[in-house]
Design an enzyme around this catalytic site. Structure first.
Site, PDB file in Angstrom:
ATOM      1  N   GLU A 288     -18.987   5.010  32.334  1.00  0.00           N
ATOM      2  CA  GLU A 288     -19.231   4.431  31.007  1.00  0.00           C
ATOM      3  C   GLU A 288     -18.231   3.335  30.666  1.00  0.00           C
ATOM      4  O   GLU A 288     -18.389   2.643  29.668  1.00  0.00           O
ATOM      5  CB  GLU A 288     -19.231   5.533  29.946  1.00  0.00           C
TER       6      GLU A 288
ATOM      7  N   HIS B 264     -14.722   6.320  35.536  1.00  0.00           N
ATOM      8  CA  HIS B 264     -15.526   6.427  34.315  1.00  0.00           C
ATOM      9  C   HIS B 264     -16.708   5.462  34.380  1.00  0.00           C
ATOM     10  O   HIS B 264     -16.520   4.277  34.123  1.00  0.00           O
ATOM     11  CB  HIS B 264     -14.667   6.102  33.088  1.00  0.00           C
TER      12      HIS B 264
ATOM     13  N   CYS C 169     -14.862  12.191  35.934  1.00  0.00           N
ATOM     14  CA  CYS C 169     -13.398  12.190  35.901  1.00  0.00           C
ATOM     15  C   CYS C 169     -12.874  13.615  36.077  1.00  0.00           C
ATOM     16  O   CYS C 169     -13.139  14.238  37.095  1.00  0.00           O
ATOM     17  CB  CYS C 169     -12.896  11.535  34.613  1.00  0.00           C
TER      18      CYS C 169
END
Lengths: 252, 221
Positions: B185, B183, B80
């Site tokens: 994750e 992202h 990011c």
């Protein structure tokens, strides 16, 4: 092009999942972290936790639920309910939530939207709006306190103000449609989507897969949220997403 | 230790570290030079504003450490804002110098017929499908949240883009240096696989690709 999002909502009280029908009858339905992980596996695009705990202990428990959830799932999630200060926001965001939902607190203190947005970024601030049609006005009115208190504020004016103050998203619940399973409130959702230029999550009334299709294609909502129908497997998320894809909706 | 997540005093590192843990890798969250250099791979996370983040990085001399990591050949992944910081300069609230590891600029989305920030699930299109980071993966949706985007100077540094009114830089890479604008994750299965690929590149292991996760696979489950 962004995909339309399917969002299960988990009402959490003192660390346990409950369900709400028209905001009143509640029934225990399990561990929020486990349920969140299940929805992640099933293809939910995002989750919303609504903390309806009444006690200070319940709120502390929620921070723990958020931390454990953040460690378990790989989709973004929003936490709302009882958040009334930048400090509250910080606690929840630090525990691993992606966004904060504010409702009554934002109406009582609109400056909270500005403060949260400046501090954490607009993308973190979701303003939740409970709206009900007011036939005298021939317009929608904002309610607070879990849908118990009319505010005298017009919903369309409120969402515009929220956007101006830095809200990143609107979570729009139609109190008229909520619990009916007759479909989302298309006129309300459409009016709100046309009034603002930030994403709108439609909530309240979903009972069938086509209700999601309608709210995406007719009202232009960015996301559809539901609770009971997902919790009780009346609609399965994989089947819903397959159906929407087949209808040509952009879906993850 | 396997993976170092660079801690320079901003952001929530909980989600990315747990994602690494779930993939079965060890990690350390650290701002210590020795620990960073002892790691097999380094992740530079980031949230917030470009200038602010660069100030934090410079305070601890972390800018030089990250630049050294990039030069050393050790796998480095910016996530990011962490990806944006790898570039020459950013225009968020004034022009700020970046780490200048990759040439290019970070500019605001122009006002247009789309909402800013670019927030939500958008689909990857691979420009360099043979890059080891994405070689075995399908083109699916990942989760973006950003108002500024990267314009790399060299088109060959672009591994993947996504369509948001224009092609938007989603994954960059050159040699050992990688960046993901989204992202991983928070990006479901595909995010996990992308992160796993970076971790595997770091530790030098060969990936056994499960049969159901090939490039021919479509996204539907």
């Amino acid at each position: 092009m962004l995909a339309k999002r399917i969002i299960p909502c988990l009402d959490v009280k003192e660390g346990r999942v409950v369900k709400g029908v028209n905001f009143v009858n509640l029934r225990d339905a399990g561990d929020p972290v486990e349920l969140a992980a299940l929805y992640d596996r099933e293809g939910a695009d995002e989750l919303v936790f609504l903390d309806i705990s009444a006690s200070v202990e319940g709120r502390e428990t929620m921070v723990d639920v958020v931390r454990r959830t953040a460690g378990e799932i790989s989709i973004p999630f929003t936490v709302g309910g009882g958040i009334s200060s930048v400090e509250d926001m910080k606690k929840i965001l630090r525990a691993g939530a992606d966004k904060i939902g504010i409702n009554t607190a934002a109406v009582l203190n609109p400056q909270l939207i500005n403060e949260g947005s400046q501090r954490f970024g607009a993308q973190c601030i979701v303003v939740a709006v409970d709206a009900k049609f007011n036939s005298e006005w021939n317009d929608w009115e904002v309610y607070t306190h879990g849908g118990r208190k009319p505010t005298g504020i017009r919903a369309l004016e409120w969402v515009r103000e929220a956007e101006q103050r830095g809200a990143g998203e609107i979570l729009l619940t139609s109190m008229d449609a909520d619990g009916t399973k007759d479909g989302f409130d298309l006129p309300l959702t459409k009016a709100v989507c046309e009034a603002i230029n930030i994403p709108v999550i439609a909530s309240g009334g979903a009972g069938l897969p086509e209700h999601f299709y309608d709210v995406f294609s007719q009202a232009n909502a960015d996301a559809g949220l539901a609770a009971t129908i997902f919790h009780y497997k009346e609609i399965s998320i994989p089947a819903l997403k397959t159906e929407l894809k087949a209808e040509g909706v952009e879906i993850r | 230790m396997a993976i170092a997540i660079v801690d320079y005093g901003i952001g929530n590192l909980h989600s990315v570290s747990k994602a690494i843990e779930r993939l079965g890798y060890e990690y350390v969250i650290t701002g210590d030079k020795d620990e960073i250099f002892a790691a097999e791979g380094v992740i530079l996370p980031g949230v917030g504003a470009f200038g602010d983040a660069m100030n934090h990085i410079r305070e601890g001399g972390m800018d030089h450490i990250v630049q050294e990591v990039a030069a050393s050949g050790k796998p480095l992944l910016g996530i990011c804002l962490g990806m944006q910081l790898l570039f020459s300069e950013g225009e968020e609230y004034g022009v700020h110098q970046g780490l200048d590891i990759l040439p290019g600029r970070v500019v605001r989305f122009e006002e247009g017929d789309y909402k800013i920030p670019h927030m939500g699930w958008n689909k990857l299109e691979y420009r360099r499908p043979q890059n080891p980071l994405v070689r075995d993966l399908y083109e699916g949706h990942v989760y973006f949240v950003h108002s500024y985007h990267v314009q790399p100077e060299r088109p060959e540094d672009l591994i993947a883009v996504t369509d948001y009114g224009q092609p938007v830089t989603a994954i960059v890479g050159r040699d050992n240096v990688y960046g993901m604008q989204f992202h991983p994750e928070k990006s479901g299965e595909l995010g996990r696989l992308l992160l796993r690929n970076f971790l595997a590149l770091s530790t030098g292991e060969r990936l056994d690709i499960p049969e159901d996760i090939g490039i021919h696979r479509t996204e539907s489950k």
